[in-house]
Structure formats: C-alpha cells, structure tokens
Design a protein around this motif. Sequence first.
Motif, short mmCIF file in Angstrom:
data_model
loop_
_atom_site.label_atom_id
_atom_site.label_comp_id
_atom_site.label_asym_id
_atom_site.label_seq_id
_atom_site.Cartn_x
_atom_site.Cartn_y
_atom_site.Cartn_z
N GLY A 1 37.37 40.16 44.38
CA GLY A 1 36.69 39.27 43.32
C GLY A 1 36.46 37.99 43.92
N ASP A 2 37.17 37.26 44.52
CA ASP A 2 37.31 36.04 45.04
C ASP A 2 36.10 35.95 46.08
OD1 ASP A 2 39.05 34.62 43.87
OD2 ASP A 2 40.45 34.42 45.56
N HIS B 1 42.45 41.22 44.01
CA HIS B 1 42.16 39.76 43.52
C HIS B 1 41.22 39.39 44.64
CE1 HIS B 1 42.70 35.77 41.99
NE2 HIS B 1 42.54 35.46 43.26
N HIS C 1 38.46 38.10 37.02
CA HIS C 1 39.16 39.13 37.89
C HIS C 1 39.75 40.32 37.20
CE1 HIS C 1 39.70 36.92 41.70
NE2 HIS C 1 39.71 35.57 41.01
N TRP D 1 36.70 32.81 39.35
CA TRP D 1 36.29 33.65 38.41
C TRP D 1 36.82 33.68 36.97
CZ3 TRP D 1 31.38 34.22 39.23
CH2 TRP D 1 30.95 34.73 40.24
N ALA E 1 45.33 41.89 38.61
CA ALA E 1 44.43 41.41 39.07
C ALA E 1 44.45 39.72 39.60
CB ALA E 1 42.96 41.57 38.40
N THR E 2 45.18 38.98 38.68
CA THR E 2 45.57 37.61 38.89
C THR E 2 46.98 37.08 39.76
OG1 THR E 2 46.59 37.40 36.82
CG2 THR E 2 44.35 37.05 36.69
N HIS F 1 42.07 32.73 50.08
CA HIS F 1 41.20 32.62 48.99
C HIS F 1 39.89 32.41 49.04
CE1 HIS F 1 44.56 33.61 45.77
NE2 HIS F 1 45.16 33.09 46.78
N GLN G 1 42.05 29.49 39.77
CA GLN G 1 41.71 30.87 39.34
C GLN G 1 40.34 31.13 39.57
OE1 GLN G 1 43.95 30.97 35.44
NE2 GLN G 1 45.60 31.84 36.54
#
Length: 276
Positions: free
Chosen positions: A138-139, A135, A29, A24, A62-63, A79, A22
């Motif tokens: 963020g990644d 998501h 996230h 962050w 978000a996850t 990802h 996961q």
Amino acid sequence: MHLYRFYQVAALAWLSLTSSAQAWSDTGHQTVALLAEPLLTDKARAELAVILSDGEDLAQVATWADDIRGQRPSTAAYHYVDIPLGWTAPMTDLGPFCGKSGGRCIVGQLERAIEQLRTSVAPDERREAMMWIVHLVGDIHQPLHCSTDGDRGGNEKWVRVTYKSPGGAKIKLHALWDHLMRLSDSENSASELANSLRLTPKQADTMGLGTPLSWSVESWELARKLAYLHLPAGPIDDSDAITIAPEDVAYLRKVALTQLQRAGARLAALLNAALR
C-alpha cells in the motif's frame, strides 16, 4: 449528505491531518487488502489461514506496520524511499536512497519480507513478513512515499484545499494524498470503497505486473507529474499554503483510487507467488 455540507465537514476534518503516520489512512490500507483477497489462489488462501490468527483477515493486519512504529522507531525508514524529483540517473538502483546495505527503504524492506515469507519456516517470521508485505505494498503506491522535493516527501509543504467552504482547509501535501480516498459521502468504509473498486481477474492480471523497484519508480513519476505539479520546490509554511482547486483535487482522487487498485492487484500477485 448535501455536497456543500460534505465539503464543509471534510474541510474541518482535514484541519487536524498534519502528519503521515498512516499512509493512505487505515481505510486505504484496508481497502488494498480487501481488493487483494478475492484474487488469491486457493493455495495462498490455505497458507494465509495458517499464518493468520483464527478469525483474522488481511484487512485486520494491514495497519500493523504503522501501529508498531512507536515501539520500533527504527522501522520508520521502511515505509518510504526519498527519490529527489530532479533525479536523472537510471532508475535501476536505489542504493543512494536506501543506505549502504540497500535495505533501509521501502523497496529493500519489501523485497526482504517477500523472500522471508517465501523461504522461512518459522511461524512468527512468516506472520511478520506477511504483515510487512500487506502494508508496504500500500505505502509504495502512495506517490509521496517514493519522492521528495526537499520537503520530506510533502511533509513540509502546506497546501490549501478549497471547496465551497469559505477559505478552504490547510493540510500538508503528504497528508492530502493519504486521505484523498475519503473524499466521498457514499463510500465511508474500506468495504464500501473496495466494492466500488473491485477488479476483474483480467484487470488484476494487467495491473498486477512489476516489481517493488518498478512500482516505486512509477509512484515517483506520478509525484513528479501530478503531486508536485505547479508547486514551488522545497518546504512551504502553512502561512504560505498554495491553493489546490476543487477540480484538481477531484482528478488527484481518481489517480489515488487507481493506485489503490494497482496495489490490491499487486499484493495478490505477490502473495500468490510467495505462497504457492
């Protein structure tokens, strides 16, 4: 909590953080999503209210892209993009790192999800595309998700984080970056962290520029100049973990927090453009 005690607790907690399942962390996230929400246009809010289930918000989904990896292992490649630190060719085409179709990496998947959210009329497709966007934005701002030094994006490079606790704590370089935002005893939740990082509309306009490709290159530059700085190339076994000093970790945390802000501004810009 006293600073000395906090460092002891943080060091002990990090001993178990050995994977990047996961990026962050959930907190990171969710923070990106919470930073984006106040920056959405009225039209984007209305569209999201239709796409999301009753009572849901961006932080709650978000996850999702991490949560489904066990059931959909083929999505793991979406990802990240492994750009070698020594890459010198023009950063206009990441094809060599994204498969023959160009879509087997974070840049390709994010571009695909943006187009699907913008053009699809199928509710399920729009919802899934939106969750990918929330998501992956963020990644793509986690530097170790856009770089590699022959160590699988820092997943095979162990470092030792030293505070005032004896001996410090060993952690994979990738996991260290995933959890840098948790180095605080006053911001313990995504909402608290987002409140401390809140952007003005002017800041968001400046930070929200760019494309998935340019963001991936930006993260690669941060990895090259900061994340991997002074670390030997290739895998590093936990028995040979390289020590990172407290002041360096503190600086890296500031960089990570700025990346979360950029991600929040850019997520809002993407959603506003796709849902106008």
